[in-house]
Design a protein around this motif. Structure first.
Motif, PDB file in Angstrom:
ATOM      1  N   UNK A   1     -29.061 -25.034   0.547  1.00 42.26           N
ATOM      2  CA  UNK A   1     -30.281 -24.563   1.211  1.00 42.26           C
ATOM      3  C   UNK A   1     -30.005 -23.356   2.094  1.00 42.26           C
ATOM      4  N   UNK A   2     -28.799 -23.261   2.621  1.00 39.62           N
ATOM      5  CA  UNK A   2     -28.442 -22.108   3.460  1.00 39.62           C
ATOM      6  C   UNK A   2     -28.235 -20.855   2.620  1.00 39.62           C
ATOM      7  N   UNK A   3     -28.015 -21.036   1.323  1.00 43.40           N
ATOM      8  CA  UNK A   3     -27.773 -19.908   0.421  1.00 43.40           C
ATOM      9  C   UNK A   3     -29.029 -19.423  -0.285  1.00 43.40           C
ATOM     10  N   UNK A   4     -30.102 -20.146  -0.169  1.00 49.50           N
ATOM     11  CA  UNK A   4     -31.333 -19.811  -0.895  1.00 49.50           C
ATOM     12  C   UNK A   4     -31.997 -18.571  -0.334  1.00 49.50           C
ATOM     13  N   UNK A   5     -32.481 -17.752  -1.251  1.00 47.52           N
ATOM     14  CA  UNK A   5     -33.258 -16.565  -0.876  1.00 47.52           C
ATOM     15  C   UNK A   5     -34.686 -17.014  -0.638  1.00 47.52           C
ATOM     16  N   UNK A   6     -35.227 -16.720   0.528  1.00 51.22           N
ATOM     17  CA  UNK A   6     -36.565 -17.182   0.875  1.00 51.22           C
ATOM     18  C   UNK A   6     -37.663 -16.157   0.622  1.00 51.22           C
ATOM     19  N   UNK A   7     -37.321 -15.022   0.062  1.00 43.90           N
ATOM     20  CA  UNK A   7     -38.317 -14.017  -0.277  1.00 43.90           C
ATOM     21  C   UNK A   7     -38.736 -13.114   0.851  1.00 43.90           C
ATOM     22  N   UNK A   8     -38.176 -13.268   2.022  1.00 42.07           N
ATOM     23  CA  UNK A   8     -38.551 -12.426   3.173  1.00 42.07           C
ATOM     24  C   UNK A   8     -37.653 -11.230   3.275  1.00 42.07           C
TER      25      UNK A   8
END
Length: 72
Positions: free
Chosen positions: A65-72
């Motif tokens: 979850x810390x590696x996920x790209x959140x689109x911001x």
């Protein structure tokens, strides 16, 4: 690569705040300097995978979850 660091840092910051921890709390728990946490959250440095997994465990989130790209 810096952009990658920035969104990982944002994810760490979000998880830290959700866990109700300050940067000082996280730094103390990890036995690192406050500036290390600050630089990580601002995307100016990166930690090892082992350290990222430790951060995830402390913050009670999945390391992925810390590696996920959140689109911001």
């Amino acid at each position: 690569m810096k952009n990658y660091y920035m969104f990982i840092g944002r994810n760490v910051k979000k998880a830290r705040k959700a866990a109700g921890m300050t940067q000082e709390d996280l730094a103390w728990t990890l036995d690192v300097s406050l500036s290390t946490i600050s630089r990580l959250e601002c995307g100016r440095t990166m930690v090892s995978i082992e350290r990222l997994m430790e951060i995830a465990q402390i913050l009670n989130v999945f390391a992925g979850d810390l590696l996920k790209y959140d689109g911001e």
